[in-house]
Design a protein around this motif. Sequence first.
Motif, short mmCIF file in Angstrom:
data_model
loop_
_atom_site.label_atom_id
_atom_site.label_comp_id
_atom_site.label_asym_id
_atom_site.label_seq_id
_atom_site.Cartn_x
_atom_site.Cartn_y
_atom_site.Cartn_z
N ALA A 95 47.39 46.60 34.37
CA ALA A 95 46.81 46.56 35.42
C ALA A 95 47.67 44.79 35.23
O ALA A 95 47.72 44.18 34.90
CB ALA A 95 45.93 46.00 36.07
N VAL A 96 48.91 44.52 35.47
CA VAL A 96 49.52 43.13 36.42
C VAL A 96 50.14 42.41 37.66
O VAL A 96 49.99 43.46 38.02
CB VAL A 96 50.74 43.09 35.16
N ALA A 97 50.08 41.09 37.49
CA ALA A 97 50.41 41.06 39.08
C ALA A 97 51.57 39.70 38.85
O ALA A 97 51.16 39.60 37.73
CB ALA A 97 48.97 39.69 39.67
N LEU A 98 52.27 39.95 40.00
CA LEU A 98 53.41 39.27 39.86
C LEU A 98 53.38 38.56 41.37
O LEU A 98 53.92 38.80 42.42
CB LEU A 98 54.64 40.11 40.19
N SER A 99 53.40 37.27 41.16
CA SER A 99 53.22 36.62 42.10
C SER A 99 54.55 36.31 43.26
O SER A 99 55.96 36.99 42.47
CB SER A 99 52.73 35.07 41.73
N ARG A 163 41.37 39.18 46.24
CA ARG A 163 39.54 38.90 45.02
C ARG A 163 39.52 40.26 45.11
O ARG A 163 37.68 39.87 44.83
CB ARG A 163 38.90 37.27 46.28
N SER A 164 39.64 40.86 45.51
CA SER A 164 38.93 42.48 45.34
C SER A 164 39.62 43.30 43.97
O SER A 164 38.99 44.42 43.63
CB SER A 164 39.18 42.60 46.91
N LEU A 165 39.91 42.61 43.75
CA LEU A 165 41.48 43.13 42.70
C LEU A 165 41.08 42.28 40.57
O LEU A 165 40.36 41.67 41.26
CB LEU A 165 42.28 42.96 42.82
N HIS A 166 41.27 43.35 39.89
CA HIS A 166 41.54 42.17 38.85
C HIS A 166 42.43 42.87 37.65
O HIS A 166 42.49 43.76 37.85
CB HIS A 166 40.24 43.27 37.71
N PHE A 167 43.01 42.55 37.44
CA PHE A 167 44.43 43.00 36.35
C PHE A 167 44.05 41.88 34.73
O PHE A 167 43.84 40.87 34.93
CB PHE A 167 46.06 41.77 37.54
N ASP A 199 42.56 32.47 39.74
CA ASP A 199 41.25 34.01 39.18
C ASP A 199 40.80 35.26 38.90
O ASP A 199 40.00 34.89 38.27
CB ASP A 199 40.58 33.35 40.90
N ARG A 200 41.59 35.81 39.26
CA ARG A 200 41.62 37.54 39.20
C ARG A 200 42.00 37.96 37.67
O ARG A 200 42.36 38.94 38.10
CB ARG A 200 42.04 38.31 40.63
#
Length: 263
Positions: A95-99, A163-167, A199-200
């Motif tokens: 799971a990855v996040a991209l801003s 804030r409800s997720l984790h990556f 934060d996540r």
Amino acid sequence: MLAHQRQARILDEVRRAGGVRVSELTTLLGVSDMTVRRDLDQLAADGTVQKVHGGAVLAARVTEEPGFEAKSGLAQGAKRAISTRAATLIEPGTAVALSAGTTTWGLGQHLASIPGLTVVTNSTTVADTISTSATGKHTVILTGGVRTRSAALVGPVADATIRSLHFDQLFLGVHGMDGHAGFTTPNLAEAETNRALIDRARTVIVLADSSKWGTVGLADFGPLSAADILITDDGMPAEARAVLAESVGELILVPYVSEEAAP
């Protein structure tokens, strides 16, 4: 010391430290605060510094936010090199996040070759490029929120979703970075959303070409030490490299050929 010599010394100090106080300059130069203020007036009239309460910073140091189209045309070679290197850090099935950002948008174009990803993004342009290049291959979570000029989704809706997720990894674009100010953006709401993303994330990876160094936006969203990894290009000045190497977890410099240097 003649006036032009003092002013040259003051300008050197502003460039070195990012900003100076009148009280510091009176001690450094051994002159009155009135003399320092006259010198700052002259430098401001020349357009080299911007006067602020109690001192001065480099002119145009606090910047405004350009639109996505304007930003996408800047430092294209460096951004391609950075996004290509960033893609090698992603493991299949994570799971990855991209801003939001033009370099993270470039990274999104590489995700088609990495199977089984869950991608969280607060960028409409990043979501669009993943949908186009990797149709059906990934789960894409768009945060929702209010869209800014830079195609970022921000505000309470975006922040609550994040804030409800984790990556596992966050790939974070920045408007500016500075040894004193840290990572910054001109948009207050985007700064808060970026804090939520940081934060996540288990690992924070900042993608920033060398032109971002010394640029300071209105709001900061983390010190340089918030980056576990920072990927930039080898056009970064030596002094900046030293600051970054001491501050971030790992500094990765990628070579590239600029458009101007290409035959």
